[in-house]
Design a protein around this motif. Structure first.
Motif, short mmCIF file in Angstrom:
data_model
loop_
_atom_site.label_atom_id
_atom_site.label_comp_id
_atom_site.label_asym_id
_atom_site.label_seq_id
_atom_site.Cartn_x
_atom_site.Cartn_y
_atom_site.Cartn_z
N HIS A 187 0.77 -1.24 0.00
CA HIS A 187 0.00 0.00 0.00
C HIS A 187 0.80 1.28 0.00
O HIS A 187 0.29 2.32 -0.42
CB HIS A 187 -1.01 -0.01 1.16
N PHE A 188 2.06 1.28 0.46
CA PHE A 188 2.84 2.51 0.45
C PHE A 188 4.18 2.37 -0.27
O PHE A 188 5.08 3.18 -0.06
CB PHE A 188 3.09 2.99 1.89
N ASP A 189 4.34 1.39 -1.11
CA ASP A 189 5.62 1.10 -1.76
C ASP A 189 5.54 1.48 -3.25
O ASP A 189 5.07 0.70 -4.08
CB ASP A 189 5.96 -0.39 -1.60
N THR A 190 6.00 2.67 -3.58
CA THR A 190 5.94 3.10 -4.98
C THR A 190 6.94 2.35 -5.84
O THR A 190 6.73 2.20 -7.05
CB THR A 190 6.20 4.61 -5.09
N LYS A 231 1.26 9.69 -8.68
CA LYS A 231 0.79 10.49 -9.81
C LYS A 231 1.87 10.61 -10.87
O LYS A 231 1.58 10.52 -12.09
CB LYS A 231 0.37 11.88 -9.32
N ASP A 232 3.12 10.78 -10.46
CA ASP A 232 4.22 10.85 -11.42
C ASP A 232 4.34 9.55 -12.21
O ASP A 232 4.59 9.56 -13.42
CB ASP A 232 5.53 11.15 -10.70
N ILE A 233 4.17 8.42 -11.51
CA ILE A 233 4.22 7.12 -12.18
C ILE A 233 3.08 6.98 -13.18
O ILE A 233 3.27 6.51 -14.31
CB ILE A 233 4.18 5.98 -11.13
N CYS A 234 1.89 7.40 -12.78
CA CYS A 234 0.73 7.36 -13.68
C CYS A 234 0.99 8.20 -14.92
O CYS A 234 0.69 7.78 -16.06
CB CYS A 234 -0.52 7.84 -12.97
#
Length: 441
Positions: A187-190, A231-234
């Motif tokens: 849940h918190f691992d980008t 958001k950057d990944i998206c």
């Protein structure tokens, strides 16, 4: 027995025989009957048929934001029902409350979320978002983009699609026949999110869905820069970002919408619960102006998705009045202030009670975790005992034991006062103290 006692006993038996309760132990219901048969509510309080009064420390299901017994909402419903309770919104039919509520919600939401699809609740809202995302990519000529990425400890509802996107394993194990193309990441691992996208193929991912604060999963608040990284990944991979604001919307976190805390604007935003404070069923999805424009430009036929009660006139009228109350009574700011008070007081309980291992929260969403004297998980979990003890003392809270958690959760109505917040803290402290002494010493 008195007539009232006879009436209560009769209702208890009818409950056991005829009422299959949601999210309830069927065995416990049949053995013990209903814990409470509520008949009245006022402010932050509920009263059952036996005359027991309790603080509704969960806003029932995170949703009674303006409190119980608001005659203004009853009047709004009555007035609209007398004129027009319901009419279809299919085939371009419309009604005034639905139009005005859609405009009001988009005024409150961060730009450029500019259009609304109405549903009857949160599960339908999330299912709608998945379908709209996949339909969008079909129209864009990328039909392979159909996978939805969700997160561990997430909860998105109990309809088939929403269940399939829920990261709490127990809900998915309820039925082994789940919808395809749902994937999960920590849940918190980008970093794990990026690796999953690369492994599956970015060109196959339709959307990522996330709660600003994970509610039913135990009130997990995202790290400061987490959603900016998501958001950057998206943006990098051309993936849509859907945020599930079913719990966090309409002031619950101390802002109108939870994502405002992170400075990130999603492509779609799901809402429900607080939109009417639970007085009538209503939910929906907001979409960005870009997606709306693409849908208008690329669509050639009918949008073959709609619920009977999408844009329900009476429900939308109640939603408008509910938002008016939130604004008039400055409840978003009150949620922020009382939330700070609540979190500070829970930290004090943590310092006093050795079984409390962690405290967290945002606005009027808060949680406490528990461990035994050796800093190990309790077996069995302690939170259900605390939940029952708190109820005896006059407080409704919630125990979370899924995914190896042992957590008590609070989310009182946004109208709560400083003094009422202190009452919650006092009762919870006594409940924890009693359980700590009686069960685990």
């Amino acid at each position: 027995m008195t007539k009232k006692q006879v009436d209560i006993q009769r209702l208890e038996e009818l409950d056991k025989k005829h009422f299959l309760h949601p999210t309830t132990s069927i065995k416990e219901q049949q053995e013990a009957g209903p814990a409470f048969i509520f008949q009245t509510g006022k402010g932050i309080y509920l009263e059952d048929m036996k005359g027991t009064t309790l603080i509704d420390g969960m806003s029932s299901l995170w949703n009674v934001n303006v409190g119980h017994g608001r005659e203004e909402l009853a009047d709004a419903a009555k007035e609209q029902m007398a004129k027009l309770a319901f009419t279809s919104c299919f085939s371009t039919f419309s009604n005034e409350p639905a139009i005005l509520l859609a405009k009001k919600i988009t005024d409150l939401a961060p730009a450029p979320l500019t259009a609304v699809f109405f549903t009857s609740g949160g599960s339908e809202a999330n299912d709608t978002a998945y379908k709209l995302a996949r339909h969008y990519w079909l129209l864009k000529g990328q039909p392979e983009r159909k996978k939805i990425i969700s997160r561990t400890k997430s909860y998105h509802g109990v309809s088939m699609g929403a269940t399939s996107a829920t990261g709490l394993q127990g809900f998915r194990e309820f039925t082994k026949s789940l919808a395809p193309d749902f994937h999960f990441v920590d849940h918190f691992d980008t970093g794990a999110l990026r690796r999953l996208i690369e492994a599956e193929g970015p060109e196959t991912i339709a959307a990522i869905i996330a709660e600003p604060v994970q509610g039913a999963g135990g009130v997990h608040v995202a790290p400061k820069d987490y959603f900016k990284e998501v958001k950057d990944i998206c943006t990098q991979y051309g993936i849509l970002l859907i945020t599930d604001e079913v719990i966090t919307g309409f002031g619950r976190t101390g802002k109108w919408f939870g994502m405002e805390h992170y400075g990130v604007i999603p492509d779609m935003m799901c809402f429900a619960k607080g939109i009417t404070s639970g007085y009538v069923q209503l939910g929906g999805v907001m979409i960005s102006e870009q997606i709306h424009n693409d849908l208008k430009e690329l669509s050639s036929g009918t949008l073959l998705h709609g619920y009977t009660y999408s844009g329900h006139a009476m429900a939308c009228a109640v939603g408008l009045k509910n938002i008016e109350l939130i604004e008039k009574e400055n409840l978003v700011e009150n949620a922020r202030a009382r939330g700070e008070q609540l979190l500070k007081s829970l930290e004090w309980i943590k310092s006093e009670r050795k079984i409390v291992s962690a405290v967290r929260g945002l606005g009027l969403m808060a949680a406490l975790d528990f461990v035994d004297q050796n800093q190990q998980p309790f077996q069995p979990p302690v939170s259900p005992f605390i939940f029952k003890e708190a109820a005896k003392l006059g407080l409704i809270c919630r125990a979370v034991t899924l995914n190896a958690q042992d957590t008590i959760v609070l989310a009182p109505p946004l109208i709560i006062s400083k003094e009422e917040t202190e009452k919650i803290i006092h009762i919870l402290k006594e409940a924890i103290k009693t359980v700590e002494l009686n069960y685990y010493n």
